[in-house]
Design a protein around this motif. Sequence first.
Motif, short mmCIF file in Angstrom:
data_model
loop_
_atom_site.label_atom_id
_atom_site.label_comp_id
_atom_site.label_asym_id
_atom_site.label_seq_id
_atom_site.Cartn_x
_atom_site.Cartn_y
_atom_site.Cartn_z
N ALA A 39 -49.09 -8.05 -11.72
CA ALA A 39 -48.04 -8.08 -10.63
C ALA A 39 -48.49 -8.89 -9.64
CB ALA A 39 -48.10 -6.67 -10.05
N ALA A 40 -49.83 -9.29 -9.62
CA ALA A 40 -50.15 -10.03 -8.60
C ALA A 40 -49.83 -11.45 -9.16
CB ALA A 40 -51.81 -10.01 -8.56
N ALA A 41 -50.09 -11.78 -10.64
CA ALA A 41 -49.89 -13.04 -11.24
C ALA A 41 -48.35 -13.34 -11.04
CB ALA A 41 -50.21 -12.88 -12.78
N ARG A 42 -47.55 -12.46 -11.30
CA ARG A 42 -46.08 -12.58 -11.16
C ARG A 42 -45.59 -13.11 -9.82
NH1 ARG A 42 -41.18 -9.88 -13.86
NH2 ARG A 42 -39.54 -10.51 -12.73
N GLU A 43 -46.33 -12.62 -8.66
CA GLU A 43 -46.22 -12.76 -7.26
C GLU A 43 -46.68 -14.10 -7.03
OE1 GLU A 43 -48.66 -11.63 -3.78
OE2 GLU A 43 -47.20 -9.97 -4.02
N GLU A 92 -54.94 -18.42 -18.99
CA GLU A 92 -53.51 -18.98 -19.46
C GLU A 92 -52.84 -17.65 -20.19
OE1 GLU A 92 -55.95 -22.32 -18.27
OE2 GLU A 92 -56.74 -20.32 -19.45
N ALA A 93 -53.83 -16.54 -20.75
CA ALA A 93 -53.06 -15.67 -21.29
C ALA A 93 -52.34 -14.78 -20.42
CB ALA A 93 -54.33 -14.68 -22.08
N ARG A 123 -34.80 -18.92 -11.09
CA ARG A 123 -35.30 -20.12 -10.72
C ARG A 123 -35.49 -20.31 -9.13
NH1 ARG A 123 -34.00 -24.65 -14.92
NH2 ARG A 123 -35.34 -25.72 -13.46
N ALA A 124 -34.40 -19.87 -8.37
CA ALA A 124 -34.58 -20.05 -6.98
C ALA A 124 -35.71 -19.15 -6.33
CB ALA A 124 -33.26 -19.41 -6.29
N LEU A 125 -36.07 -17.66 -7.04
CA LEU A 125 -37.21 -17.13 -6.55
C LEU A 125 -38.50 -17.41 -6.98
CD1 LEU A 125 -35.18 -13.61 -7.11
CD2 LEU A 125 -35.70 -14.88 -5.03
N SER A 126 -38.63 -18.22 -8.12
CA SER A 126 -39.84 -18.26 -8.69
C SER A 126 -40.15 -19.74 -9.13
CB SER A 126 -40.08 -17.55 -10.03
OG SER A 126 -41.41 -17.58 -10.44
N CYS A 127 -41.07 -20.63 -8.35
CA CYS A 127 -41.13 -21.88 -8.77
C CYS A 127 -42.04 -21.85 -10.26
CB CYS A 127 -42.08 -22.72 -7.90
SG CYS A 127 -43.74 -22.16 -7.51
N GLY A 128 -42.66 -20.89 -10.58
CA GLY A 128 -43.31 -20.71 -12.01
C GLY A 128 -42.21 -20.80 -13.17
N VAL A 129 -41.14 -20.07 -13.01
CA VAL A 129 -40.03 -19.95 -13.64
C VAL A 129 -39.42 -21.60 -13.93
CG1 VAL A 129 -37.59 -19.22 -14.08
CG2 VAL A 129 -39.56 -17.60 -13.52
N ASN A 130 -39.40 -22.15 -12.70
CA ASN A 130 -38.73 -23.64 -12.86
C ASN A 130 -39.72 -24.15 -13.89
OD1 ASN A 130 -36.23 -24.10 -11.64
ND2 ASN A 130 -37.62 -23.70 -9.57
N GLU A 131 -41.02 -24.22 -13.72
CA GLU A 131 -41.83 -25.10 -14.49
C GLU A 131 -41.89 -24.53 -15.92
OE1 GLU A 131 -45.24 -25.79 -10.80
OE2 GLU A 131 -45.45 -23.96 -11.98
N ALA A 132 -41.66 -23.28 -15.91
CA ALA A 132 -41.54 -22.73 -17.43
C ALA A 132 -40.63 -23.28 -18.31
CB ALA A 132 -41.65 -21.16 -17.54
N LEU A 133 -39.22 -23.19 -17.62
CA LEU A 133 -38.33 -23.57 -18.14
C LEU A 133 -37.99 -25.32 -18.25
CD1 LEU A 133 -35.43 -21.37 -16.45
CD2 LEU A 133 -36.66 -21.06 -18.76
N GLY A 134 -39.04 -25.91 -17.43
CA GLY A 134 -38.96 -27.39 -17.49
C GLY A 134 -40.03 -27.78 -18.74
N GLY A 135 -40.62 -27.14 -19.19
CA GLY A 135 -41.78 -26.96 -20.34
C GLY A 135 -43.01 -27.87 -20.13
N ASP A 136 -43.07 -28.38 -18.92
CA ASP A 136 -44.52 -29.22 -18.57
C ASP A 136 -45.35 -28.34 -17.90
OD1 ASP A 136 -46.18 -31.13 -18.10
OD2 ASP A 136 -45.31 -31.85 -16.18
N GLY A 167 -46.71 -21.51 -8.49
CA GLY A 167 -46.32 -21.94 -9.81
C GLY A 167 -47.53 -21.65 -10.82
N VAL A 168 -47.60 -22.46 -11.96
CA VAL A 168 -48.52 -22.19 -13.17
C VAL A 168 -49.84 -22.95 -12.79
CG1 VAL A 168 -46.62 -22.14 -14.69
CG2 VAL A 168 -47.63 -24.29 -14.33
N THR A 169 -50.08 -23.46 -11.68
CA THR A 169 -51.30 -23.93 -11.35
C THR A 169 -52.09 -22.99 -10.57
OG1 THR A 169 -50.73 -24.98 -9.27
CG2 THR A 169 -50.63 -26.28 -11.06
#
Length: 200
Positions: A30-34, A67-68, A109-122, A40-42
């Motif tokens: 839950a904390a990771a999702r938030e 990463e896992a 995508r609007a709610l999560s910058c991590g989703v944007n990064e995930a969909l962008g592939g980088d 984002g993924v950093t």
Amino acid sequence: MTSAVQRLLDSDSGHRPRADAQRNVERLVAAAREAIADDGVTVTAHEIARRAGLGIGTFYRRLASREALLEAVLADLVDELVAAAAAGLADPDPWAGFAGFAERFAELRALSCGVNEALGGDHGLDLDPQLARLRDQLRSLVERGQRDGVLRADVEWADVAFVLGGVVTGDHTIGLPAADQQWRRNLRIVLDGLRPGHER
């Protein structure tokens, strides 16, 4: 229990975890999702543990790696989009099904910058299976809409992925502030443009 939690527990030494260990994993997920939504993924393991109210030692006792955890959480988020696309395909109205998926895609995508990064592939994470399923579902949605004449025929399905990806913008452009939930306004314009009658 989310599939992310289940995957993380299944990878933990093959034995049934204690109830407190399972609760700690759930808190970390839950904390990771938030944190992924905000940073984002950093995001660091320390920040995730802090948000979960746990120590970094507990983080690494329960999880193989940062990463896992990120892969599990982002895989779940992409799977939400796959499920939204499947629901769109099940809708007897092909336009309503496509538009419903498009709204969920843009909203996540609007709610999560991590989703944007995930969909962008980088991001350096292994999300290929989930992204492949999402591509297949999007293609089916677009092709169904074109067959039924509710989505313009001159647009390639891959173009739709980029157009929908462009719905979510920054907070400012050319000195103008974005409106509250600007993405919803952008999405209405994009959906209007995807209707038949705008072919070139």
